[in-house]
Design a protein around this motif. Structure first.
Motif, short mmCIF file in Angstrom:
data_model
loop_
_atom_site.label_atom_id
_atom_site.label_comp_id
_atom_site.label_asym_id
_atom_site.label_seq_id
_atom_site.Cartn_x
_atom_site.Cartn_y
_atom_site.Cartn_z
N UNK A 515 71.23 66.07 51.57
CA UNK A 515 69.99 67.38 51.51
C UNK A 515 71.40 68.58 51.84
N UNK A 516 72.29 68.37 52.68
CA UNK A 516 73.07 69.65 52.98
C UNK A 516 73.87 69.83 51.54
N UNK A 517 74.42 69.06 50.95
CA UNK A 517 75.48 69.52 49.43
C UNK A 517 74.60 70.05 48.92
N UNK A 518 72.90 69.66 48.54
CA UNK A 518 72.06 70.53 47.65
C UNK A 518 72.04 71.99 48.01
N UNK A 519 71.80 72.23 49.61
CA UNK A 519 71.41 73.54 49.63
C UNK A 519 71.96 73.84 50.15
N UNK A 520 73.46 73.15 50.75
CA UNK A 520 74.42 74.70 50.87
C UNK A 520 75.45 74.71 52.08
N UNK A 521 74.49 73.72 52.98
CA UNK A 521 74.88 73.77 53.92
C UNK A 521 75.72 72.02 54.84
N UNK A 522 76.51 71.90 53.45
CA UNK A 522 77.56 70.58 53.85
C UNK A 522 78.07 71.29 55.35
N UNK A 523 78.56 70.60 56.01
CA UNK A 523 79.24 70.82 57.21
C UNK A 523 78.26 71.03 58.47
N UNK A 524 77.34 70.86 58.18
CA UNK A 524 75.99 71.19 59.09
C UNK A 524 74.78 70.42 58.81
#
Length: 562
Positions: A515-524
């Motif tokens: 989910x984080x990768x798909x929406x651009x929040x990798x690391x969060x």
């Protein structure tokens, strides 16, 4: 150098179970409390799992490390292979300029972004879960919500909570079929039991989604359409799982839920759409303002092309084409037996070097878990890749652009790949060393009260592996055995394992990373976890009460009779 897992290597079962829980405690503390990056949390928990396996379970270090390598490879293929191809397919729709038309198609149903979110995350996401599973619906629908105005964090939370009720019957009911193969209970019977549990959650998930989308105002203004959608989905899931087809349950339920919502919206119009959109945009703008330039650059591209003019039939069809194609491809490859069997015949069964034959079951037989199934053709990821190339041809996207997007997607996913590989490595070490079975045996020791706790095992299994199928592979036979010992219907407990896994998926580090990768929040991922954790726990409590009461005269009438 053979190894047979011990149930209680440290003496008291409770002590062994508590020590066995240390890897799970590590990953949730580092991710949820200390707010570490997901890949560091996963690697740290993996190290703890290996140490526990070696020093507490006395597993030979070489076998512990080899178990980790098999799990890591499984995390890469098929899990991340599916996620990679799903995101790449979405990127092709963006560069083609057709994605904006898809937004327009949903706007034709309703101009209310909260209704659109419900239809995309719940109904369309359920359809994707039915066909592909393994993170594909989260990866695709998360970006679609951002395209209609949701902030990245809110979009991730909504799609993770939505990806609950369909999970048990996901990927053409593979979690239930797996449980049936392992326990020898007819999977249709298990599916019917699950179909009398998860619909109770499904009926209310759309209400939760509008609450997440717009708070109490959203609940107050949209409860009629949310309730109609949820009830239609739930009734269709109940009926299909019980009398029609376990394999087609999610497909039927998703389409019935969507049709009910569209039909209801012909006669009832929600209010407050403009205010809701303004609130969503303000939320998104605040999120963007809090980001660094690097973080903003990681967000998905959403506005490469604008939808102009009136959407005619041709443009609507072309906007829906990628997803109609995915449905068609998966329907053929999963439901047409000659094609399904031929593709399955291409799978390569690989006996993991140095591991196969050295991990023994309690009966002294070699464990089947050391055989890696390389599904190079039958994997849903391969079907998605084929679909992506067909979409690129139909949309007239150049070869250079296609391969450029594939490379960009691979670069974007590099930390996600590391996270998922480490989490699956952790799961394999825990499974093959015996830590997972020890935890399950400890929980199963509660006797007749075990029915109330049985969903917790599925919840833990799915939280660790990110897969309800894997949770059933871990615990379904244990649930069956516990049922016989405690005098509880074994089918009920096997179904409870499946249903418990449904609500564990949203807190799985694997799914959080997707989910984080798909929406651009990798690391969060830790931020997302804190938003969804209590929903997961709350739904688990509901399931525990429901299934516990189904094991008694209070709600036993709810169960199907065979």
């Amino acid at each position: 150098m053979n190894y047979t897992p011990q149930i209680s290597p440290l003496g008291p079962l409770w002590l062994s179970a508590v020590v066995g829980l240390l890897p799970l405690i590590t990953i949730f503390v580092t991710l949820g409390w200390l707010r570490w990056k997901a890949h560091w949390a996963g690697l740290t928990a993996l190290a703890v799992a290996v140490l526990v396996a070696v020093f507490a379970w006395r597993m030979p270090p070489v076998l512990a490390l080899l178990s980790a390598t098999q799990g890591a490879v499984f995390g890469l293929f098929p899990i991340m292979w599916i996620v990679f191809t799903a995101i790449a397919l979405y990127q092709i729709t963006v560069v083609s300029g057709r994605f904006e038309d898809l937004r327009g198609v949903f706007a034709l149903v309703s101009d209310d972004p909260r209704v659109q979110a419900m239809l995309i995350a719940f109904c369309f996401g359920g359809l994707l879960e039915a066909l592909a599973g393994f993170g594909a619906p989260v990866a695709i629908t998360g970006v679609m919500l951002m395209a209609i105005g949701f902030s990245a964090l809110r979009a991730a939370v909504v799609v993770l909570v939505a990806n609950t009720a369909p999970v048990a019957f996901g990927a053409i009911a593979i979690p239930i079929i797996t449980a049936g193969n392992l326990t020898k209970i007819p999977y249709q019977q298990i599916g019917a039991y699950v179909g009398h549990q998860t619909p109770i959650l499904a009926a209310f998930v759309p209400l939760i989604l509008v609450l997440l989308a717009d708070g109490k105002r959203g609940m107050k203004q949209l409860w009629p359409v949310a309730l109609v959608t949820g009830l239609a989905f739930a009734v269709a899931q109940w009926v299909s799982a019980t009398w029609l087809s376990v394999e087609l349950t999610d497909i039927i339920a998703s389409l019935v839920g969507l049709a009910a919502a569209v039909g209801f919206l012909k006669f009832w119009k929600p209010v407050g759409a403009a205010d809701a959109l303004a609130t969503l945009h303000a939320d998104r703008d605040a999120e963007l303002a809090s980001m660094t330039d690097k973080e903003r650059a990681a967000l998905p591209r959403l506005h490469d092309a604008k939808s102009t003019g009136r959407l005619d039939g041709g443009r609507i069809f072309m906007a829906l084409f990628p997803y109609l194609l995915v449905i068609a491809v998966f329907s053929v490859t999963k439901l047409v037996d000659p094609v399904k069997n031929w593709m399955a015949s291409t799978d390569l069964k690989i006996r993991w070097p140095g591991l196969d034959g050295h991990i023994l079951t309690a009966s002294g037989q070699p464990s089947a878990s050391t055989i890696y199934n390389f599904q190079w053709l039958s994997s849903p990821g391969t079907s998605l890749l084929i679909s992506m190339f067909i979409v690129a041809l139909v949309y007239r996207v150049s070869a250079g652009a296609v391969f450029g997007e594939l490379w960009a997607t691979l670069v974007k996913l590099r930390y996600s790949i590391l996270t998922v590989a480490s989490v699956l490595a952790l799961a394999y070490v825990m499974n093959l060393s015996g830590q997972t079975i020890t935890i399950g045996t400890w929980i199963a020791g509660t006797g007749a009260a075990f029915a109330f706790f049985s969903p917790v095992l599925g919840w833990i299994g799915t939280a660790v592996t990110g897969s309800d199928t894997s949770a059933n592979a871990l615990f379904s036979t244990l649930q069956q055995t516990a049922g016989h010992q405690a005098g509880i219907d074994p089918t009920l407990l096997v179904a409870a394992n499946t249903s418990g896994g449904v609500v564990g998926k949203m807190i799985s580090p694997q799914n959080l990373t997707i989910a984080a990768t798909a929406v651009g929040l990798l690391g969060r991922e830790s931020d997302i976890l804190r938003k969804v954790l209590w929903w997961s726990v709350g739904m688990l409590v509901v399931l525990c009460l429901l299934i516990g009461l189904q094991s008694t005269a209070v709600l036993s009438w709810m169960l199907p009779h065979f």
